[in-house]
Design a protein around this motif. Structure first.
Motif, mmCIF file in Angstrom:
data_model
loop_
_atom_site.group_PDB
_atom_site.id
_atom_site.type_symbol
_atom_site.label_atom_id
_atom_site.label_comp_id
_atom_site.label_asym_id
_atom_site.label_seq_id
_atom_site.Cartn_x
_atom_site.Cartn_y
_atom_site.Cartn_z
ATOM 1 N N GLU A 1 26.282 25.331 47.676
ATOM 2 C CA GLU A 1 26.076 25.667 46.269
ATOM 3 C C GLU A 1 26.388 24.468 45.372
ATOM 4 O O GLU A 1 25.646 24.172 44.431
ATOM 5 N N ALA B 1 23.722 22.373 42.989
ATOM 6 C CA ALA B 1 23.977 22.130 41.565
ATOM 7 C C ALA B 1 23.918 20.635 41.256
ATOM 8 O O ALA B 1 23.348 20.222 40.240
ATOM 9 N N THR C 1 25.536 24.279 35.124
ATOM 10 C CA THR C 1 25.628 24.739 36.506
ATOM 11 C C THR C 1 26.688 23.935 37.260
ATOM 12 O O THR C 1 27.472 24.504 38.020
#
Length: 157
Positions: free
Chosen positions: A46, A50, A93
Motif C-alpha cells: 500500500e 501511494a 494518499t
C-alpha cells in the motif's frame, strides 16, 4: 481392581489433553506470525502504491513545467489545475499510509511544484533537492537499506 488400572488410563487422558492443547498453542502462534507477515506485506504494498502514485503525479507536473518552459507560457490553466489536483490528492494518499518523514517530504515537494506551476519563484530549496529528499524518504519507507543515492554525475576519472 487395582490402582494402576484406574490411574494409567487417567494419565493417558491427561497426557493426550496436554498434547492437544500444546499443539493448538503452537498452531495459533504460527497462524499469528503468518497473519502478521501478510499484514506487513500488504502495508508495504500500500505504501509502495501511494509512493508510485505520488511520483507519477509529480512527474506529470514536472513535464508540464518543462513543456511550459520550452514553449513559453500559454493558456493552460485547466491543464495546470488538473495536474495540481492530481498531485495534491496523491500527496494526501502518502500522508495517509506513509511515515511522517515521507509525508513531510511529499508535502514540501508538492508545495514547490505548486508554486512553480503558479509562476511563483522557488523558495530556498529547489524542486530537485526536494525531489531527492522525497526519494530518500521513500527508499527508507520501503525498507531499502544502504547509502543515499548519488544525485550528481560521477567525478571524471
Amino acid at each position: 481392581m487395582t490402582w494402576y488400572a484406574t490411574v494409567l488410563p487417567l494419565g493417558g487422558v491427561v497426557l493426550g489433553s496436554a498434547g492437544t492443547l500444546f499443539g493448538q498453542y503452537l498452531t495459533t502462534r504460527v497462524d499469528a506470525r503468518r497473519e502478521r507477515r501478510a499484514q506487513v506485506t500488504a502495508e508495504r504494498a500500500e505504501r509502495k502504491e501511494a509512493i508510485l502514485g505520488f511520483l507519477s503525479a509529480a512527474q506529470s507536473v514536472e513535464l508540464f513545467l518543462d513543456r511550459r518552459d520550452t514553449a513559453g507560457p500559454q493558456e493552460d490553466d485547466g491543464e495546470a489545475g488538473d495536474r495540481l489536483h492530481a498531485l495534491w490528492l496523491a500527496k494526501k494518499t502518502c500522508e495517509l499510509v506513509c511515515s511522517d518523514g515521507a509525508a513531510q517530504a511529499a508535502h514540501d515537494y508538492t508545495l514547490v511544484l505548486h508554486d512553480l506551476v503558479r509562476a511563483r519563484p522557488e523558495g530556498p530549496a529547489s524542486k530537485r533537492e526536494l525531489r531527492h529528499a522525497f526519494m530518500e524518504e521513500a527508499r527508507n519507507e520501503l525498507g531499502i537499506d544502504g547509502r543515499p543515492l548519488r544525485r550528481e554525475l560521477p567525478p571524471p576519472m
